[in-house]
Design a protein around this motif. Structure first.
Motif, PDB file in Angstrom:
ATOM      1  N   GLY A   1       0.819  -1.128  -0.083  1.00 28.45           N
ATOM      2  CA  GLY A   1       0.292   0.166  -0.044  1.00 28.45           C
ATOM      3  C   GLY A   1       0.748   1.266  -0.040  1.00 28.45           C
ATOM      4  N   ALA A   2       0.346   2.432  -0.517  1.00 30.97           N
ATOM      5  CA  ALA A   2       1.017   3.529  -0.829  1.00 30.97           C
ATOM      6  C   ALA A   2       1.309   4.111   0.725  1.00 30.97           C
ATOM      7  CB  ALA A   2       0.208   4.580  -1.647  1.00 30.97           C
ATOM      8  N   GLN A   3       0.177   4.203   1.530  1.00 35.63           N
ATOM      9  CA  GLN A   3       0.370   4.796   2.711  1.00 35.63           C
ATOM     10  C   GLN A   3       1.496   4.253   3.630  1.00 35.63           C
ATOM     11  OE1 GLN A   3      -0.874   7.635   3.791  1.00 35.63           O
ATOM     12  NE2 GLN A   3       0.533   7.492   5.132  1.00 35.63           N
ATOM     13  N   ALA A   4       1.560   3.012   3.659  1.00 36.62           N
ATOM     14  CA  ALA A   4       2.581   2.244   4.368  1.00 36.62           C
ATOM     15  C   ALA A   4       3.989   2.548   3.884  1.00 36.62           C
ATOM     16  CB  ALA A   4       2.339   0.637   4.355  1.00 36.62           C
ATOM     17  N   HIS A   5       3.988   2.678   2.548  1.00 30.94           N
ATOM     18  CA  HIS A   5       5.337   3.229   1.934  1.00 30.94           C
ATOM     19  C   HIS A   5       5.600   4.635   2.326  1.00 30.94           C
ATOM     20  CE1 HIS A   5       7.909   4.764  -1.239  1.00 30.94           C
ATOM     21  NE2 HIS A   5       8.244   3.646  -1.624  1.00 30.94           N
ATOM     22  N   ALA A   6       4.655   5.374   2.394  1.00 32.17           N
ATOM     23  CA  ALA A   6       4.851   6.821   2.473  1.00 32.17           C
ATOM     24  C   ALA A   6       5.363   6.982   4.038  1.00 32.17           C
ATOM     25  CB  ALA A   6       3.567   7.610   2.338  1.00 32.17           C
ATOM     26  N   ASN A   7       4.808   6.235   5.112  1.00 32.47           N
ATOM     27  CA  ASN A   7       5.120   6.293   6.680  1.00 32.47           C
ATOM     28  C   ASN A   7       6.667   5.806   6.846  1.00 32.47           C
ATOM     29  OD1 ASN A   7       2.579   6.840   7.179  1.00 32.47           O
ATOM     30  ND2 ASN A   7       1.765   4.716   7.769  1.00 32.47           N
ATOM     31  N   LEU A   8       6.941   4.638   6.049  1.00 33.24           N
ATOM     32  CA  LEU A   8       8.585   4.227   6.100  1.00 33.24           C
ATOM     33  C   LEU A   8       9.268   5.282   5.548  1.00 33.24           C
ATOM     34  CD1 LEU A   8      10.063   2.030   7.437  1.00 33.24           C
ATOM     35  CD2 LEU A   8      10.071   0.892   4.850  1.00 33.24           C
ATOM     36  N   ALA A   9       9.106   5.838   4.367  1.00 36.69           N
ATOM     37  CA  ALA A   9       9.963   6.890   3.748  1.00 36.69           C
ATOM     38  C   ALA A   9       9.937   8.125   4.689  1.00 36.69           C
ATOM     39  CB  ALA A   9       9.159   7.254   2.464  1.00 36.69           C
TER      40      ALA A   9
ATOM     41  N   ARG B   1       6.860  16.692   5.002  1.00 31.22           N
ATOM     42  CA  ARG B   1       5.411  16.719   4.122  1.00 31.22           C
ATOM     43  C   ARG B   1       4.599  16.078   5.083  1.00 31.22           C
ATOM     44  NH1 ARG B   1       9.697  15.403   0.896  1.00 31.22           N
ATOM     45  NH2 ARG B   1       9.294  13.233   1.002  1.00 31.22           N
ATOM     46  N   LEU B   2       3.807  16.704   5.666  1.00 27.97           N
ATOM     47  CA  LEU B   2       2.774  15.860   6.574  1.00 27.97           C
ATOM     48  C   LEU B   2       1.251  16.191   6.125  1.00 27.97           C
ATOM     49  CD1 LEU B   2       3.951  17.291  10.157  1.00 27.97           C
ATOM     50  CD2 LEU B   2       4.707  14.919   8.961  1.00 27.97           C
ATOM     51  N   LYS B   3       0.505  15.020   6.392  1.00 34.59           N
ATOM     52  CA  LYS B   3      -0.964  15.079   5.830  1.00 34.59           C
ATOM     53  C   LYS B   3      -1.655  15.750   7.186  1.00 34.59           C
ATOM     54  CE  LYS B   3      -1.509  10.760   5.380  1.00 34.59           C
ATOM     55  NZ  LYS B   3      -0.337  10.336   6.342  1.00 34.59           N
ATOM     56  N   ALA B   4      -2.896  15.910   6.713  1.00 34.46           N
ATOM     57  CA  ALA B   4      -3.749  16.654   7.595  1.00 34.46           C
ATOM     58  C   ALA B   4      -4.059  15.699   8.718  1.00 34.46           C
ATOM     59  CB  ALA B   4      -5.216  16.984   7.048  1.00 34.46           C
ATOM     60  N   SER B   5      -3.936  14.404   8.594  1.00 34.18           N
ATOM     61  CA  SER B   5      -4.233  13.364   9.598  1.00 34.18           C
ATOM     62  C   SER B   5      -2.829  13.397  10.500  1.00 34.18           C
ATOM     63  CB  SER B   5      -4.347  12.098   9.032  1.00 34.18           C
ATOM     64  OG  SER B   5      -3.271  11.608   8.370  1.00 34.18           O
ATOM     65  N   GLU B   6      -1.850  13.870  10.075  1.00 30.34           N
ATOM     66  CA  GLU B   6      -0.597  13.921  10.901  1.00 30.34           C
ATOM     67  C   GLU B   6      -0.214  15.039  11.664  1.00 30.34           C
ATOM     68  OE1 GLU B   6       2.083  10.826   8.123  1.00 30.34           O
ATOM     69  OE2 GLU B   6       1.966  12.948   7.588  1.00 30.34           O
ATOM     70  N   THR B   7      -1.553  15.588  12.493  1.00 37.58           N
ATOM     71  CA  THR B   7      -1.647  16.636  13.315  1.00 37.58           C
ATOM     72  C   THR B   7      -2.383  16.442  14.717  1.00 37.58           C
ATOM     73  OG1 THR B   7      -3.455  17.421  12.172  1.00 37.58           O
ATOM     74  CG2 THR B   7      -1.477  18.276  11.228  1.00 37.58           C
ATOM     75  N   PHE B   8      -2.119  17.341  15.554  1.00 36.23           N
ATOM     76  CA  PHE B   8      -2.766  17.096  16.863  1.00 36.23           C
ATOM     77  C   PHE B   8      -4.112  17.218  16.647  1.00 36.23           C
ATOM     78  CE2 PHE B   8      -3.655  18.262  21.228  1.00 36.23           C
ATOM     79  CZ  PHE B   8      -2.970  17.302  21.898  1.00 36.23           C
ATOM     80  N   GLU B   9      -4.591  18.041  15.797  1.00 35.73           N
ATOM     81  CA  GLU B   9      -5.952  18.283  15.738  1.00 35.73           C
ATOM     82  C   GLU B   9      -6.504  17.178  15.069  1.00 35.73           C
ATOM     83  OE1 GLU B   9      -4.052  22.261  15.154  1.00 35.73           O
ATOM     84  OE2 GLU B   9      -3.528  20.097  14.463  1.00 35.73           O
ATOM     85  N   HIS B  10      -5.890  16.147  14.210  1.00 35.06           N
ATOM     86  CA  HIS B  10      -6.594  15.125  13.889  1.00 35.06           C
ATOM     87  C   HIS B  10      -6.862  13.985  15.295  1.00 35.06           C
ATOM     88  CE1 HIS B  10      -7.956  11.867  11.044  1.00 35.06           C
ATOM     89  NE2 HIS B  10      -6.918  10.980  11.792  1.00 35.06           N
ATOM     90  N   TYR B  11      -5.707  14.126  15.865  1.00 37.54           N
ATOM     91  CA  TYR B  11      -6.039  13.250  17.279  1.00 37.54           C
ATOM     92  C   TYR B  11      -7.176  13.665  18.014  1.00 37.54           C
ATOM     93  CZ  TYR B  11      -1.204  10.913  17.028  1.00 37.54           C
ATOM     94  OH  TYR B  11      -0.160  10.034  16.819  1.00 37.54           O
ATOM     95  N   LEU B  12      -7.491  14.976  18.146  1.00 41.58           N
ATOM     96  CA  LEU B  12      -8.523  15.330  18.841  1.00 41.58           C
ATOM     97  C   LEU B  12     -10.029  14.796  18.250  1.00 41.58           C
ATOM     98  CD1 LEU B  12      -7.510  19.225  19.616  1.00 41.58           C
ATOM     99  CD2 LEU B  12      -7.575  17.122  21.257  1.00 41.58           C
ATOM    100  N   LEU B  13      -9.875  14.874  16.847  1.00 43.62           N
ATOM    101  CA  LEU B  13     -11.205  14.481  16.220  1.00 43.62           C
ATOM    102  C   LEU B  13     -11.083  12.623  16.353  1.00 43.62           C
ATOM    103  CD1 LEU B  13     -10.790  16.163  12.655  1.00 43.62           C
ATOM    104  CD2 LEU B  13     -12.618  16.565  14.388  1.00 43.62           C
ATOM    105  N   LYS B  14     -10.152  12.068  16.451  1.00 47.89           N
ATOM    106  CA  LYS B  14     -10.179  10.616  16.671  1.00 47.89           C
ATOM    107  C   LYS B  14     -10.533  10.323  18.094  1.00 47.89           C
ATOM    108  CE  LYS B  14      -9.397   7.668  14.213  1.00 47.89           C
ATOM    109  NZ  LYS B  14     -10.284   7.165  13.493  1.00 47.89           N
ATOM    110  N   ALA B  15     -10.399  11.241  19.025  1.00 47.02           N
ATOM    111  CA  ALA B  15     -10.778  11.080  20.302  1.00 47.02           C
ATOM    112  C   ALA B  15     -12.376  10.946  20.650  1.00 47.02           C
ATOM    113  CB  ALA B  15     -10.110  12.268  21.316  1.00 47.02           C
TER     114      ALA B  15
END
Length: 298
Positions: free
Chosen positions: A70-78, A145-159
């Motif tokens: 998957g592309a996201q798993a590749h991006a995370n390791l990069a 190069r961070l996505k919107a999901s790689e922010t503290f704001e996204h952590y608050l949404l997941k909460a």
């Protein structure tokens, strides 16, 4: 933490790590044989989503880390590779391979120096200083190069999702759910005034290794744009460090007490939600409600 949570939200079974390790081993042997190098490799436990091997390459011991399809798993390791390079130069990541797999896909594989576990646990002061130093070295958000999901704001949404899910499953009491919502809501209101830094996202004892006398922090896939002090507070939520949570000798952060409490509650909430999704909660000695109530001071 969030990469694991996203995986288990979309998969009902654990990752097929053994099969992926066998596929990776075949690709690694083929790659080095084509380069005229001798290699022997064996599967290695590399965490929930890592696909890892221990290897001997022309007489040099190395640790190889790849990823699930998957592309996201590749991006995370990069991202991890870039961050390890920024922190440690070429001493940890010694090479990056693009491996041709049997199915025709291409996988990124990091070739890492063989690191050693620490010979003793870190104390609070050392953990706080290490986390602070890492954030200072990594610099600001614009460097990565961070996505919107790689922010503290996204952590608050997941909460919000986590509170609703745990309440529906009756894993937390109505009182705990209300206090979580209030505490994390207050944290969200404070966010504009908090100092932002890059955070590791999974700053735990197993991710602090050594090369000689130097601490090396690995597994940067979950790095995100967070809040100063988050990684140290995350370290405190591991069971072996739990005794420090309410200790007068605990290292202070620059956060107000209510914001510290909010971050601790957020971390334990998301860890608990992940444990439900992955099924690991069954082995815990405390219930989720008991653990959260302890953090919330109920």
């Amino acid at each position: 933490m969030l990469s694991k949570l996203e995986f288990f939200e979309s998969h009902s079974a654990p990752p097929p790590t053994t099969a992926e390790q066998i596929a990776l081993l075949d690709a690694v042997v083929r790659h080095y044989n084509e380069a005229g190098k001798k290699v022997s490799a064996t599967p290695h436990e590399g965490g929930t989503l890592g696909v890892c091997l221990s290897a001997d390459i022309d007489g040099e011991r190395r640790f190889l880390k790849s990823h699930l399809p998957g592309a996201q798993a590749h991006a995370n390791l990069a991202k991890e590779s870039e961050m390890l390079g920024a922190l440690y130069g070429a001493t940890v990541v010694t090479d990056r391979l693009s491996l041709r797999m049997d199915d025709g896909s291409v996988r990124l594989c990091l070739v890492l120096a063989e690191l050693s576990p620490r010979d003793r646990p870190m104390d609070g002061a050392e953990a706080a200083a290490l986390a602070h130093g890492l954030a200072a070295k990594l610099g600001g958000r614009d460097r990565w190069r961070l996505k919107a999901s790689e922010t503290f704001e996204h952590y608050l949404l997941k909460a919000e999702d986590a509170i609703a899910a745990l309440a529906d499953l009756q894993m937390v009491s109505a009182t705990t759910a209300r206090e979580l919502s209030r505490t994390i809501g207050s944290l969200g209101s404070s966010l504009p005034s908090l100092r932002r830094t890059m955070c590791h996202g999974d700053f735990g004892p197993r991710n602090v290794m050594t090369e000689g006398a130097t601490n090396v922090v690995i597994d940067w896939e979950d790095a995100f744009w967070g809040v100063a002090g988050y990684d140290y507070l995350y370290w405190l939520t591991f069971f072996e460090n739990r005794h420090l949570l309410n200790s007068p000798d605990r290292e202070p952060t620059e956060l107000m007490a209510e914001d510290e409490r909010g971050i601790l509650a957020l971390i334990v909430l998301l860890k608990s939600y992940l444990s439900i999704r992955s099924g690991t909660h069954r082995s815990h000695s405390l219930s989720i409600d008991e653990r959260l109530a302890e953090i919330l001071g109920q």
